[in-house]
Design an enzyme around this catalytic site. Structure first.
Site, mmCIF file in Angstrom:
data_model
loop_
_atom_site.group_PDB
_atom_site.id
_atom_site.type_symbol
_atom_site.label_atom_id
_atom_site.label_comp_id
_atom_site.label_asym_id
_atom_site.label_seq_id
_atom_site.Cartn_x
_atom_site.Cartn_y
_atom_site.Cartn_z
ATOM 1 N N ASP A 95 0.869 -1.195 0.000
ATOM 2 C CA ASP A 95 0.000 0.000 0.000
ATOM 3 C C ASP A 95 0.900 1.237 0.000
ATOM 4 O O ASP A 95 2.126 1.120 0.130
ATOM 5 C CB ASP A 95 -0.934 -0.020 1.233
ATOM 6 C CG ASP A 95 -0.176 0.058 2.572
ATOM 7 O OD1 ASP A 95 -0.353 -0.843 3.411
ATOM 8 O OD2 ASP A 95 0.605 1.008 2.751
ATOM 9 N N HIS A 110 8.629 -5.250 -1.493
ATOM 10 C CA HIS A 110 7.714 -6.267 -2.036
ATOM 11 C C HIS A 110 6.807 -5.708 -3.123
ATOM 12 O O HIS A 110 5.785 -6.321 -3.460
ATOM 13 C CB HIS A 110 6.876 -6.898 -0.917
ATOM 14 C CG HIS A 110 7.679 -7.832 -0.068
ATOM 15 N ND1 HIS A 110 7.265 -8.265 1.180
ATOM 16 C CD2 HIS A 110 8.890 -8.397 -0.272
ATOM 17 C CE1 HIS A 110 8.183 -9.073 1.685
ATOM 18 N NE2 HIS A 110 9.184 -9.164 0.833
HETATM 19 N N1 APR Z 1 -0.194 -2.907 15.617
HETATM 20 C C1 APR Z 1 1.037 -3.494 15.608
HETATM 21 N N2 APR Z 1 1.267 -4.728 15.116
HETATM 22 C C2 APR Z 1 0.205 -5.390 14.602
HETATM 23 C C3 APR Z 1 -1.101 -4.848 14.569
HETATM 24 C C4 APR Z 1 -1.271 -3.549 15.107
HETATM 25 N N3 APR Z 1 -2.482 -2.948 15.127
HETATM 26 N N4 APR Z 1 -1.936 -5.770 14.002
HETATM 27 C C5 APR Z 1 -1.169 -6.832 13.684
HETATM 28 N N5 APR Z 1 0.108 -6.620 14.055
HETATM 29 C C6 APR Z 1 1.274 -7.482 13.871
HETATM 30 C C7 APR Z 1 0.992 -8.951 14.048
HETATM 31 O O1 APR Z 1 1.141 -9.318 15.412
HETATM 32 C C8 APR Z 1 2.097 -9.575 13.178
HETATM 33 O O2 APR Z 1 3.292 -9.694 13.930
HETATM 34 O O3 APR Z 1 1.702 -7.313 12.539
HETATM 35 C C9 APR Z 1 2.313 -8.528 12.086
HETATM 36 C C10 APR Z 1 1.694 -8.924 10.766
HETATM 37 O O4 APR Z 1 2.412 -10.046 10.303
HETATM 38 P P1 APR Z 1 2.090 -10.602 8.846
HETATM 39 O O5 APR Z 1 0.608 -10.711 8.673
HETATM 40 O O6 APR Z 1 2.946 -11.816 8.666
HETATM 41 O O7 APR Z 1 2.570 -9.456 7.856
HETATM 42 P P2 APR Z 1 4.062 -9.149 7.383
HETATM 43 O O8 APR Z 1 5.043 -9.429 8.458
HETATM 44 O O9 APR Z 1 4.047 -7.770 6.810
HETATM 45 O O10 APR Z 1 4.262 -10.210 6.183
HETATM 46 C C11 APR Z 1 5.459 -10.120 5.449
HETATM 47 O O11 APR Z 1 4.593 -11.783 3.928
HETATM 48 O O12 APR Z 1 2.932 -12.665 2.607
HETATM 49 C C12 APR Z 1 4.050 -11.876 2.608
HETATM 50 O O13 APR Z 1 4.486 -10.262 0.990
HETATM 51 C C13 APR Z 1 3.742 -10.485 2.152
HETATM 52 O O14 APR Z 1 4.913 -8.463 2.771
HETATM 53 C C14 APR Z 1 4.241 -9.601 3.289
HETATM 54 C C15 APR Z 1 5.205 -10.510 4.023
#
Ligand code: APR
Length: 232
Positions: A95, A110
């Site tokens: 985003d 990414h």
């Molecule tokens: N505030 C802080 N942290 C949060 C919140 C919030 N409101 N809501 C969720 N989280 C945390 C979760 O606890 C988790 O540790 O954000 C993290 C989200 O993790 P993922 O869903 O795995 O996302 P991300 O780490 O960005 O994934 C990495 O995986 O699928 C691929 O390309 C995709 O860029 C992505 C990559």
């Protein structure tokens, strides 16, 4: 020989969790995208060749949601840091909420939803804003357009740029990522021993060495960290 640490330089490393409070789904939380869609179907080159329409629909939906979303207090606080420091935002997010909040140096590792890309020539990008990509939309060389997003098994973008920035940062703030996807998460290993290193997230399997973990929501914790840095 490692380059000098720059005391005026701050690197932010963000993931889907920073955009959660702007209404965008994360991937691995219980209500995450990977609980609703099979990763191999919508986020791999194999899925793209098997059913490009399914992949285009997945990203068309996410593009509209991202376009309609607004930056939250965490994005805005990070943008505010630029009043006093050199700030580089390294984001796994596709985003543009960091840019919408006012951050001027955002490194996407990414990809980005707001561009389409030629499936023949990676250099050919086409701005989309919130527009969909359909089967039959082609680049100037006649090949099908695809999302400008890094799928599993593909080379991440801007790795060297991200690495070179984090090596000279005197402060590293990680926000909203499970650190479960490499090589992106591995960039943090380049953070310097003497740099101040903080992670803000809700759940984390394994905390990288040397980082202080603050469990909580991005909008609750990030503004106060930023205000402390701005007012030292
Ligand atoms: N505030 C802080 N942290 C949060 C919140 C919030 N409101 N809501 C969720 N989280 C945390 C979760 O606890 C988790 O540790 O954000 C993290 C989200 O993790 P993922 O869903 O795995 O996302 P991300 O780490 O960005 O994934 C990495 O995986 O699928 C691929 O390309 C995709 O860029 C992505 C990559």
């Amino acid at each position: 020989m490692k380059p000098e640490i720059d005391k005026n330089k701050i690197v932010i490393f963000s993931g889907a969790g920073i955009s959660a409070e702007s209404g965008l789904q994360t991937f691995r939380d219980s209500d995450g995208l990977w609980n609703e869609h099979a990763v191999e179907d919508v986020a791999t080159p194999e899925g793209w060749s098997a059913d490009p329409k399914l992949v285009l629909n997945f990203y068309n939906e996410r593009r509209i949601q991202a376009f309609q979303a607004s930056p939250n207090a965490a994005h805005k606080a990070i943008a505010k840091l630029e009043e006093k420091f050199e700030v580089v935002v390294i984001t796994q997010n596709i985003d543009d909420l960091h840019e919408k909040a006012g951050s001027t140096n955002v490194v996407h590792v990414h990809g980005q939803l707001k561009f389409a890309r030629s499936s023949l020539d990676d250099r050919l990008l086409y701005p989309l804003e919130d527009k969909p990509i359909h089967i039959g939309d082609v680049c100037e060389k006649g090949s099908q357009l695809r999302p400008h997003v890094v799928w599993f098994g593909e080379q991440i973008h801007n790795y060297e740029i991200a690495r070179d920035h984090i090596i000279t940062a005197s402060r590293v703030l990680v926000v909203g990522t499970s650190l479960s996807v490499f090589p992106a998460a591995g960039i943090l290993k380049k953070a310097r021993f003497h740099a101040e290193k903080i992670i803000v997230t809700l759940n984390l399997e394994k905390k990288p060495h040397g980082f202080k973990l603050l469990r909580g929501k991005a909008t609750a914790l990030v503004p106060s960290i930023i205000n402390n840095w701005l007012n030292v």
